[in-house]
Design a protein around this motif. Sequence first.
Motif, PDB file in Angstrom:
ATOM      1  N   GLY A 129       0.805  -1.210   0.000  1.00 39.72           N
ATOM      2  CA  GLY A 129       0.000   0.000   0.000  1.00 39.72           C
ATOM      3  C   GLY A 129       0.839   1.263   0.000  1.00 39.72           C
ATOM      4  N   GLN A 135      -1.035   8.587   0.968  1.00 41.76           N
ATOM      5  CA  GLN A 135      -1.815   7.709   1.836  1.00 41.76           C
ATOM      6  C   GLN A 135      -2.849   8.517   2.617  1.00 41.76           C
ATOM      7  N   ARG A 139      -7.010   8.267   2.279  1.00 45.97           N
ATOM      8  CA  ARG A 139      -7.917   8.000   3.396  1.00 45.97           C
ATOM      9  C   ARG A 139      -9.053   9.027   3.419  1.00 45.97           C
ATOM     10  N   ARG A 142     -11.415   8.356   0.358  1.00 42.90           N
ATOM     11  CA  ARG A 142     -12.289   7.198   0.589  1.00 42.90           C
ATOM     12  C   ARG A 142     -13.439   7.566   1.526  1.00 42.90           C
ATOM     13  N   GLU A 146     -17.482   7.686   0.522  1.00 40.62           N
ATOM     14  CA  GLU A 146     -18.484   6.876   1.206  1.00 40.62           C
ATOM     15  C   GLU A 146     -19.598   7.738   1.785  1.00 40.62           C
ATOM     16  N   VAL A 185     -13.899   3.589  -4.776  1.00 38.94           N
ATOM     17  CA  VAL A 185     -13.777   3.167  -3.379  1.00 38.94           C
ATOM     18  C   VAL A 185     -12.870   1.944  -3.262  1.00 38.94           C
ATOM     19  N   ALA A 186     -13.086   0.968  -4.131  1.00 41.81           N
ATOM     20  CA  ALA A 186     -12.323  -0.281  -4.056  1.00 41.81           C
ATOM     21  C   ALA A 186     -10.841  -0.050  -4.319  1.00 41.81           C
ATOM     22  N   GLN A 189      -9.111   1.503  -1.459  1.00 41.03           N
ATOM     23  CA  GLN A 189      -8.864   0.512  -0.415  1.00 41.03           C
ATOM     24  C   GLN A 189      -7.646  -0.346  -0.758  1.00 41.03           C
ATOM     25  N   HIS A 190      -7.524  -0.770  -2.016  1.00 39.31           N
ATOM     26  CA  HIS A 190      -6.351  -1.550  -2.420  1.00 39.31           C
ATOM     27  C   HIS A 190      -5.058  -0.757  -2.204  1.00 39.31           C
ATOM     28  N   LEU A 192      -4.459   1.451  -0.083  1.00 37.83           N
ATOM     29  CA  LEU A 192      -4.174   1.619   1.336  1.00 37.83           C
ATOM     30  C   LEU A 192      -3.754   0.310   2.005  1.00 37.83           C
ATOM     31  N   ASP A 193      -4.327  -0.805   1.572  1.00 37.18           N
ATOM     32  CA  ASP A 193      -4.221  -2.046   2.349  1.00 37.18           C
ATOM     33  C   ASP A 193      -3.483  -3.199   1.673  1.00 37.18           C
ATOM     34  N   THR A 194      -3.099  -3.067   0.408  1.00 34.12           N
ATOM     35  CA  THR A 194      -2.479  -4.204  -0.271  1.00 34.12           C
ATOM     36  C   THR A 194      -1.189  -4.630   0.433  1.00 34.12           C
TER      37      THR A 194
END
Length: 291
Positions: A129, A135, A139, A142, A146, A185-186, A189-190, A192-194
């Motif tokens: 990520g 970053q 955040r 995202r 939402e 959105v997806a 998320q990738h 940030l979190d991959t």
Amino acid sequence: MPVGVWRTDLGGLAALRCGPEVAPAVLLLPGYAASKEDFLPILPALAAAGFAVTALDLRGQHESPGPDEIAAYSLEAFADDVHRVIDALGAGPAHLVGHSFGGLVARAAVIADPGRMRSLTLLSSGPAGIVGRRQAALRTIRLVLERGGSAAVWAALHAVERPRPAPTADFLRQRFFAHNQACLVAIAQHLLDTPDRVAELAAVARGAGLPVLVTHGDGDDGWPAAVQADMARRLAARYEVLPGARHDPAADAPDALVAALVGFWRTPGVPARRAASAVAEASSGASSGVA
């Protein structure tokens, strides 16, 4: 649209193509909230160098349709799309280039099936990520997506964006609202979190004999330069830093990017620069703009 570039559809996804179809295939994957048009500055030059080049809108991006469910935008789904497009090109293995988030997609596609690729280039991308300023921005994006949707994000971005010529501004607005919101959105998320999958990619590339290039601008404000240099070392990859470029070398330094790509594709076994020695240099230089 530059002369020689045409629009088409491949495997249900929108694409731009350029160059003789019988030439070695190149597939370019864009980053977050981006599109195939970001590669327009380099398509004609890559075609003139003897390659059949395709730039893609990923599912849910710009002119490529996508589902409204966030779960439909897994990295595995994006990778399956890449495989389907390469098959649709019908030219055998392709040189795969992933910019930023597109690099995470390209990595997943190679890990799943390296036999469809002739080489892999990770352009301004990273091992996991994203970090630093981007970053924090993601955040926020995202959260706004939402709670307020695409319109709220556009209003926030437009408030701080530098003025652009009217045609460019109109295109960027049209493109942003063409993106499927679930896709935005997806992908956030990738990014940030991959998790780090460099060791897995290195093993797959080594087993398949797949050449890898890691390249980025000397002013990249995405993943820190030292992180990208270390990724290249771990992959035993060719490593090039592009002068005069930030996170988007296709826009900032198209000639340097074309030279790096064509040089790699023609002589993949010749290292442009030793990645190990570049780690210390990058740590003391370009990475300071990200943290």
